[in-house]
Design a protein around this motif. Sequence first.
Motif, mmCIF file in Angstrom:
data_model
loop_
_atom_site.group_PDB
_atom_site.id
_atom_site.type_symbol
_atom_site.label_atom_id
_atom_site.label_comp_id
_atom_site.label_asym_id
_atom_site.label_seq_id
_atom_site.Cartn_x
_atom_site.Cartn_y
_atom_site.Cartn_z
ATOM 1 N N LEU A 1 0.813 -1.204 0.000
ATOM 2 C CA LEU A 1 0.000 0.000 0.000
ATOM 3 C C LEU A 1 0.852 1.263 0.000
ATOM 4 N N HIS A 2 1.935 1.264 0.773
ATOM 5 C CA HIS A 2 2.709 2.489 0.952
ATOM 6 C C HIS A 2 3.549 2.853 -0.270
ATOM 7 N N VAL A 3 3.822 1.906 -1.151
ATOM 8 C CA VAL A 3 4.597 2.268 -2.339
ATOM 9 C C VAL A 3 3.750 3.035 -3.345
ATOM 10 N N VAL A 4 2.451 2.847 -3.323
ATOM 11 C CA VAL A 4 1.573 3.467 -4.326
ATOM 12 C C VAL A 4 1.627 4.998 -4.269
ATOM 13 N N PRO A 5 1.492 5.636 -3.098
ATOM 14 C CA PRO A 5 1.617 7.099 -3.084
ATOM 15 C C PRO A 5 3.003 7.601 -3.491
ATOM 16 N N LEU A 6 4.045 6.807 -3.265
ATOM 17 C CA LEU A 6 5.379 7.207 -3.704
ATOM 18 C C LEU A 6 5.478 7.163 -5.230
ATOM 19 N N GLN A 7 4.832 6.193 -5.852
ATOM 20 C CA GLN A 7 4.757 6.148 -7.314
ATOM 21 C C GLN A 7 4.036 7.381 -7.851
ATOM 22 N N LEU A 8 2.912 7.713 -7.215
ATOM 23 C CA LEU A 8 2.133 8.878 -7.655
ATOM 24 C C LEU A 8 2.902 10.174 -7.443
ATOM 25 N N LEU A 9 3.644 10.266 -6.346
ATOM 26 C CA LEU A 9 4.433 11.472 -6.089
ATOM 27 C C LEU A 9 5.476 11.663 -7.188
ATOM 28 N N ALA A 10 6.199 10.611 -7.517
ATOM 29 C CA ALA A 10 7.206 10.700 -8.583
ATOM 30 C C ALA A 10 6.552 11.111 -9.896
ATOM 31 N N TYR A 11 5.413 10.511 -10.197
ATOM 32 C CA TYR A 11 4.717 10.813 -11.445
ATOM 33 C C TYR A 11 4.328 12.291 -11.514
ATOM 34 N N HIS A 12 3.748 12.818 -10.448
ATOM 35 C CA HIS A 12 3.265 14.197 -10.488
ATOM 36 C C HIS A 12 4.405 15.209 -10.403
ATOM 37 N N VAL A 13 5.490 14.870 -9.734
ATOM 38 C CA VAL A 13 6.661 15.752 -9.767
ATOM 39 C C VAL A 13 7.209 15.822 -11.197
#
Length: 377
Positions: free
Chosen positions: A344-356
């Motif tokens: 679960l916790h890797v998903v927001p990190l993926q989204l953060l990288a994508y939006h940055v």
Amino acid sequence: MALSQLSADAVELGRFRHYMQKEIFEQPDALANTLEMAGAAKSVQPGLFGADAEECLRRVDSVLILACGTSYHSGLVARYWLEAIAGIPCTVEIASEYRYRVSVPRAEQLVVAMSQSGETADTLAALRYARELGQNKTLAICNVPESAIVRESLLRFITRAGPEIGVASTKAFTTQLAALFLLTLVLAKLRGRLDAAQENGHLVALRHLPAAVQKVLALEPEIAEWAQGFAGKQHALFLGRGHHYPIALEGALKLKEISYIHAEAYPAGELKHGPLALVDKDMPVIAVAPNDALLEKLKSNLQEVRARGGELYVFADADSEVHAAPGLHVLRLPEHYGPLSPILHVVPLQLLAYHVALVKGTDVDKPRNLAKSVTVE
């Protein structure tokens, strides 16, 4: 063996701007498909890994995981699971290092080769080297059934993530973790370390996992807002503890791959052993903060960052007692998920990288200098 097929849906972006974003949002379905056989059963069975799996796995005395990049990070998470749940020693090796060093083979060791494509040159060579050393208990965890690594392994588990077109791996990573958790449960059961109640509890959690990931994806708008603050940054530091430290590593890798921001990850307890010297107002610090046994230790580490003027971005669980304050941004995941929390916790990190990367205007799906499948040294 049927060849992988690219359906029209797989190659069309639909409502998404990039394949990476599409693949992040495909993770609930990819996990459901990968876990379908196990989820439908009342118990975990060695047969998930092949017809010869029970005879092979029953005699295994240790595990060696060989992988590169993102797959290596999934192996690091699995080490925590295998040792804590199955009680079996586990070593995780970067394939490009293992293949060129003298190592001590173990006849009863399970060698797990992991690759999204199944054609990663270093991982394939490392697998062959292990076999040359007499280690014939081999397992491929791969997303492509007709690949070389699958063909050359005794056992196999095919993750059903579907085609992954974006160079930065997302759904291949989370489905690898699902496969490794199933392997952990099978080995724990064969070693007499998993009673019926525990097994049922883990299966219930696995069945609910796609829905839990879907809830995390709903946090995308807040993550996109956070990304605005990263656009002008040159460096970032990721922190985690326990089996979330590899998730911090994966978050840092995703950010550097597609946004070109230099990012490092550390176990949070290592802050005072060097990286704290880097912390200032211009270096965002991203922390993975699940509500587990190490949360209080992590809070102390976060205070060290705040005391040095660092800007903190914390991904916490709903019941974590971490509260927003000046210089401390907190985003709460909907629920704590125990051993499966890393997925679960890797998903927001993926989204953060994508939006940055979106804010910076980089080529998200085809980052410079990188290839999807690394088939040469």
